[in-house]
Scaffold this motif. Structure first.
Motif, PDB file in Angstrom:
ATOM      1  N   HIS A 259       0.803  -1.219   0.000  1.00 18.17           N
ATOM      2  CA  HIS A 259       0.000   0.000   0.000  1.00 18.17           C
ATOM      3  C   HIS A 259       0.836   1.269   0.000  1.00 18.17           C
TER       4      HIS A 259
ATOM      5  N   TRP B  28       3.597   9.095  -5.651  1.00 21.77           N
ATOM      6  CA  TRP B  28       2.605   8.419  -6.513  1.00 21.77           C
ATOM      7  C   TRP B  28       2.665   8.943  -7.950  1.00 21.77           C
TER       8      TRP B  28
ATOM      9  N   LYS C 143      -2.545   2.031  -4.603  1.00 20.17           N
ATOM     10  CA  LYS C 143      -3.093   3.217  -3.931  1.00 20.17           C
ATOM     11  C   LYS C 143      -4.453   2.818  -3.364  1.00 20.17           C
ATOM     12  N   GLU C 144      -4.602   2.958  -2.049  1.00 21.77           N
ATOM     13  CA  GLU C 144      -5.818   2.497  -1.382  1.00 21.77           C
ATOM     14  C   GLU C 144      -7.052   3.194  -1.952  1.00 21.77           C
ATOM     15  N   GLU C 145      -6.935   4.504  -2.172  1.00 16.99           N
ATOM     16  CA  GLU C 145      -8.066   5.269  -2.703  1.00 16.99           C
ATOM     17  C   GLU C 145      -8.301   4.854  -4.167  1.00 16.99           C
ATOM     18  N   GLY C 146      -9.429   4.221  -4.426  1.00 15.43           N
ATOM     19  CA  GLY C 146      -9.742   3.755  -5.779  1.00 15.43           C
ATOM     20  C   GLY C 146      -9.125   2.406  -6.104  1.00 15.43           C
TER      21      GLY C 146
END
Ligand code: NZQ
Ligand code: ZN
Length: 392
Positions: free
Chosen positions: A74, A119, A155-158
């Motif tokens: 992550h 990122w 990436k945790e978001e999405g």
């Protein structure tokens, strides 16, 4: 045959008890303050982490530790690692574990050396200008990250899983003791073998540029992993089989099985990365689950390679038409997956996505590759969806 660059700067130290050399190697590469990065705790349970810290203590090398890299590692932990390294003035990273700990360490290394959001590199917005130096003690033969130029982060978001490649992150050294892999669950051993073979197959099923020497290395590697993966199903403590698979894992992804070709196909990996991101499946199992559907979708566009694979790697009956031989090779590969208890479809992988979810994965996959990609056959979003549907 295409022109190529081959760059493998990693010093490999291979064999029993080689982890005892870690302090010497860190000193050789100038490490003064170390971040030891590891996964969910297997290295604590096996006592490896303690042996490593004892060795560093004895050598007077200071370090901080950060565990918790999960499979499909992550971004959140990467940010944590970057902050820790900056606070502690870390100048060298030591990943102890598998591809997830190594990739997470590589991302931390990018984040420490480069300004801005790490990122961005995984989102293809800009390129890294460097990475902290990194060493590895490998505990699972699988991804080849111990010598590769890539790092894959989620990436945790999405739930977006993306890879970034640059020579900056190639490890300075890789300690490989096959005995360390003997504590692996059988499932992870088999996942590793599937991944190793796929790294070679991605480079083998191409329509651009081939070299006899590259093909010979690739086919030999594939036959070796096939044979030893089967040995490990019944004899997981077999040192020689562990060693064959471990070295094959590094060679499968350090670039040597791609010299002279067009860079490879890589669509099975891209299709799997969506599965890993969304459903958190083990990478090697995800590859096995999708490969047969991919192969049946593309083989007519890459027939000479599928025929060669069937005869030289899967050693099938070479009689009949090229298409018959190619299909026999695909079936033999799927039989092999079953023999090592790997899935050959998504249901066997343990997931049953709805059609809307398949559409979402195909859409994300197409975005991730910039619209379309592939060498055996160029795939667009529609083709990706067809393969996902066929793999149900
Ligand atoms: O997290 P811990 O507790 O250490 O447990 C791990 C994890 O559960 C366990 N394990 C590892 N060594 C062990 C052990 N358990 C007992 N004894 C040991 N000796 O095995 C599990 C899997 O570990 P992980 O590091 O996740 O496996 P792997 O090496 O297959 O890495 C997978 C990740 O690498 C990426 C994958 O997408 C995935 O995110 N890849 C990285 C590549 C690269 N950097 O070049 C290329 C690959 O194609 C791949 O995409
Ligand atoms: Zn892989």
């Amino acid at each position: 045959m295409f022109d190529f660059k081959y760059f493998t700067p990693t010093k490999v130290v291979f064999g029993k008890n080689t982890e005892s050399k870690v302090a010497d190697l860190i000193k050789e590469f100038g490490g003064k303050k170390i971040l030891i990065h590891y996964g969910g705790g297997s290295v604590v349970r096996t006592g490896l982490l303690k042996r490593v810290t004892d060795t560093l203590d004895a050598a007077g090398i200071s370090y901080v530790t950060l565990g918790g890299a999960v499979p499909n590692p992550h971004l959140g932990l990467v940010y944590e690692g970057i902050e820790l390294c900056k606070k502690e003035n870390v100048d060298f990273l030591l990943a102890v574990g598998g591809g997830s700990a190594i990739d997470s360490a590589k991302a931390i290394g990018y984040g420490v050396v480069n300004e801005g959001d790490v990122w961005d590199f995984y989102d293809y917005k800009r390129k890294a200008k460097g990475c902290l130096p990194l060493g590895v003690i490998l505990t699972i033969a699988a991804t080849g990250s111990e010598m590769s130029d890539s790092s894959v982060i989620t990436k945790e978001e999405g739930l977006v899983k993306r890879g970034y490649s640059s020579d900056f992150c190639r490890p300075k050294f890789a300690i490989m003791n096959p005995e360390l892999t003997m504590t692996l669950p059988d499932y992870q051993t088999a996942c590793g073998c599937a991944d190793i073979m796929m790294h070679t197959m991605e480079r083998y099923f191409t329509n651009g540029g081939n070299m006899e020497i590259t093909d010979a290395l690739a086919e030999g590697l594939l036959r070796t992993v096939k044979k030893n993966a089967l040995i490990l199903v019944n004899d997981p403590k077999n040192y020689d089989a562990r060693a064959e698979v471990m070295w094959a894992g590094s060679l499968a992804h350090n670039g040597i099985t791609g010299c002279g070709n067009d860079g490879g196909d890589w669509m099975t990996h891209k299709l799997e990365h969506e599965l890993g991101g969304l459903y958190d499946v083990a990478h090697g199992a995800g590859l096995a689950a999708i490969w047969g559907s991919w192969a049946r979708y593309v083989y007519k566009n890459c027939l000479p390679r599928f025929k060669k694979f069937a005869i030289n790697v899967m050693e099938v009956d070479p009689s009949g038409s090229d298409e018959e031989i190619a299909l026999r090779g695909i079936e033999a590969m799927e039989d092999f997956y079953r023999k090592i208890n790997m899935p050959t479809n998504l249901h066997e992988l343990g997931i049953d996505p709805t059609d809307d979810e398949l559409k979402e994965m195909a859409k994300k996959c197409a975005i991730g590759v910039g619209g379309e990609m592939g060498s055996a056959k160029v795939l667009n979003e529609e083709a990706m969806l067809a393969i996902y549907r066929a793999s149900m």
